[in-house]
Structure formats: structure tokens, C-alpha cells
Write an enzyme that holds these catalytic residues in place. Structure first.
Site, mmCIF file in Angstrom:
data_model
loop_
_atom_site.group_PDB
_atom_site.id
_atom_site.type_symbol
_atom_site.label_atom_id
_atom_site.label_comp_id
_atom_site.label_asym_id
_atom_site.label_seq_id
_atom_site.Cartn_x
_atom_site.Cartn_y
_atom_site.Cartn_z
ATOM 1 N N ASN A 195 0.826 -1.101 0.047
ATOM 2 C CA ASN A 195 -0.021 -0.021 0.013
ATOM 3 C C ASN A 195 1.013 1.167 -0.045
ATOM 4 O OD1 ASN A 195 -1.717 2.115 0.436
ATOM 5 N ND2 ASN A 195 -2.420 1.442 2.556
ATOM 6 N N LYS B 260 0.063 4.283 -0.214
ATOM 7 C CA LYS B 260 -0.468 5.509 0.370
ATOM 8 C C LYS B 260 -0.187 6.630 -0.595
ATOM 9 C CE LYS B 260 0.032 3.130 4.760
ATOM 10 N NZ LYS B 260 0.012 3.254 6.154
ATOM 11 N N GLU C 152 -6.732 4.385 8.005
ATOM 12 C CA GLU C 152 -6.552 6.023 7.847
ATOM 13 C C GLU C 152 -7.811 6.474 7.033
ATOM 14 O OE1 GLU C 152 -2.976 5.465 5.608
ATOM 15 O OE2 GLU C 152 -1.979 4.850 7.578
ATOM 16 N N SER D 153 3.562 -2.607 10.284
ATOM 17 C CA SER D 153 4.706 -2.532 10.346
ATOM 18 C C SER D 153 5.413 -3.833 10.067
ATOM 19 C CB SER D 153 5.161 -2.364 11.878
ATOM 20 O OG SER D 153 4.685 -1.072 12.132
HETATM 21 P P1 PGA Z 1 2.785 0.182 7.761
HETATM 22 O O1 PGA Z 1 1.347 0.362 6.998
HETATM 23 O O2 PGA Z 1 3.381 -1.132 7.110
HETATM 24 O O3 PGA Z 1 3.440 1.105 7.378
HETATM 25 O O4 PGA Z 1 2.650 -0.091 9.233
HETATM 26 C C1 PGA Z 1 0.275 -0.784 6.985
HETATM 27 C C2 PGA Z 1 -0.874 -0.272 6.114
HETATM 28 O O5 PGA Z 1 -1.220 0.958 6.527
HETATM 29 O O6 PGA Z 1 -1.604 -1.257 5.385
#
Ligand code: PGA
Length: 253
Positions: free
Chosen positions: A9, A11, A98, A214
Site C-alpha cells: 500500500n 498510500k 486511515e 509494520s
Molecule cells: P505500515 O502500514 O506497514 O507502514 O505499518 C500498513 C498499512 O497501513 O497498510
């Protein structure tokens, strides 16, 4: 046997040129990854370019969100699911935490998006997960059950092979604090039970449940060893082709 899915992802990162460069860098690094489906989710404006660059490869493209509306019309700022499909996406993420937290998306909204996406022929990655406060308050399972029941309303048996659930504890997203493999397993097993109650044992046995929060090259293998962890939704570590490829190729590390 459930085929794992490793999805990145991106984002709200990367301009079109950067997205295309990451996609091109990723392609050869994961070309032998037959053990899983590999998916990347760029920003809307880069979906078409990334899908074009990845054509003929084993990497699929996802939208990060889609509209609740299926009929084209006066919905400023929205992107319909069939528009994503038109741009080359075959997956879409809905209900990311989010969006739930920053844009007040409810389970009803998430459900309408999932239904719209299924109608357009997309595979849906529906995110669920509790906050730290909810976990510490002992209501994590209740929250996740509510998100699943609300998000999956009105789905029919024929939709279920195109539904993927991503369990993403909010306290683990972007914090560097991953759920332990045991914590992930516990909630994944719970998600599968809820799915079985709502649909059938057979559908639950086929459901892919991804862990997100994470995920990094050094913790993916431990997560993937859990019987109910069927892949990962990766944020930060998917932005770099090398580190995302290491996660995809977890079997060989
Ligand atoms: P992250 O995000 O791996 O940076 O924790 C995961 C996500 O929001 O899909």
C-alpha cells in the site's frame, strides 16, 4: 490451499514517475514469486501508468479506495470502481484505518464500497482492526466482529472468493510496533470463525486473511508461519522495491 497475497500500500506517496520506476524495479525482483499473489496500490493518478508498466508480469495493481457509487454521475472527487478497473486495477483496498479515522468512514460506507467494487469485478481487500485503546479495554474482538459484520453485509456466496480481509491493528500501523505472530494468529483465527458463522465453514476455509502493521523483511517469515496468516498488507516497507521484494520472497530468506 490458500494462495498467500502480499500487497503493498503506497498510500499518498510517489509521483507518477516514481511510481513507474518502483514498479519497474520490482518486476524482475519478484518474477519468480509463484507462491503468492503480488499486488501494489499506487495513488489514483498513477494507477494507469503502473498497470501499463506491469502488464504481462505477475504483479497486480490495486486502488487504495473507491466510491460507494456505481452509477457515473455528479460525485466530485470520487473514483468509481469500474474506473479503477478501466485504468488496469484488479484489486481495491477498502476500509483502511486511515480512511476510517481521518475521513470518518463507517462500516456502512465500507460495505457499500465493497459491494460497488465486487460489482465492477474487482477483488476487495477489506481492512479491519482495533485501536490501542480498544485492545487495552478488552474489546478488540468485539470491534473487529462489528467491522466484519457491517462490512460484509449483503454479500452473497458468489462474492466470497473475491473478498480478502486484512487485519491491521491500528496501534501497529506505521509505528514500528508489529503485533507478535501469536497476537496476529489469535485475531486471524477469530476473523475466520466470524466468517464461518456469517457464511459457511467452506467459505471461511478459503478466505485469505492478511496481516498489516509494520510488516518488514525481518518479521514477515514469523508471521507467515502462523496457520491463519495468509499474507500481508505492507505500508512503509513497500515503498522501496528491494525491501518489498524481500517481503514477497520471504520463503527464500
Ligand atoms: P505500515 O502500514 O506497514 O507502514 O505499518 C500498513 C498499512 O497501513 O497498510
Amino acid at each position: 490451499m490458500r494462495k498467500p497475497v502480499i500487497a503493498g500500500n503506497w498510500k499518498m506517496y510517489k509521483l507518477i514517475a516514481e511510481s513507474a520506476a518502483t514498479a519497474l524495479a520490482l518486476k524482475p525482483l519478484v518474477s519468480n514469486a509463484n507462491h503468492c499473489e503480488v499486488v501494489v496500490a499506487p495513488v489514483f493518478t498513477a494507477v494507469k501508468t503502473v498497470a501499463d508498466r506491469l502488464e504481462g508480469s505477475n504483479v497486480r495493481v490495486a486502488g487504495q479506495d473507491c466510491s460507494t457509487e456505481t452509477k457515473h454521475g455528479a460525485h466530485t472527487g470520487e473514483v468509481a470502481a469500474d474506473m479503477l478497473r478501466d485504468a488496469g486495477a484488479t484489486y481495491v483496498i477498502v476500509g483502511h484505518s486511515e480512511r476510517r479515522q481521518l475521513y470518518a468512514e463507517t462500516d456502512t460506507f465500507v460495505n457499500r464500497k465493497a459491494l460497488a467494487a465486487l460489482k465492477a469485478g474487482l477483488t476487495v481487500i477489506m481492512c479491519v482492526g482495533e485501536t490501542l485503546e480498544q485492545r487495552e479495554g478488552g474489546i478488540a474482538e468485539r470491534v473487529v466482529r462489528g467491522q466484519l459484520e457491517g462490512g460484509l453485509r449483503d454479500l452473497t456466496a458468489s462474492d466470497l472468493d473475491r473478498i480478502i480481509i486484512a487485519y491491521e491493528p491500528v496501534w501497529a500501523i506505521g509505528t514500528g510496533r508489529t503485533a507478535t505472530p501469536e497476537q496476529a494468529q489469535e485475531m486471524h483465527a477469530f476473523v475466520r470463525r466470524v466468517f464461518a458463522d456469517r457464511f459457511s465453514q467452506a467459505a471461511a476455509a478459503r478466505l485469505r486473511i492478511l496481516y498489516g502493521g509494520s510488516v518488514k523483511p525481518d518479521n514477515i517469515a514469523g508471521l507467515m508461519r502462523q496457520p491463519d496468516v495468509d499474507g500481508a498488507l505492507v505500508g512503509g516497507a513497500s515503498l522501496d522495491a528491494e525491501s518489498f521484494a524481500q517481503i514477497v520472497n520471504y520463503e527464500r530468506t
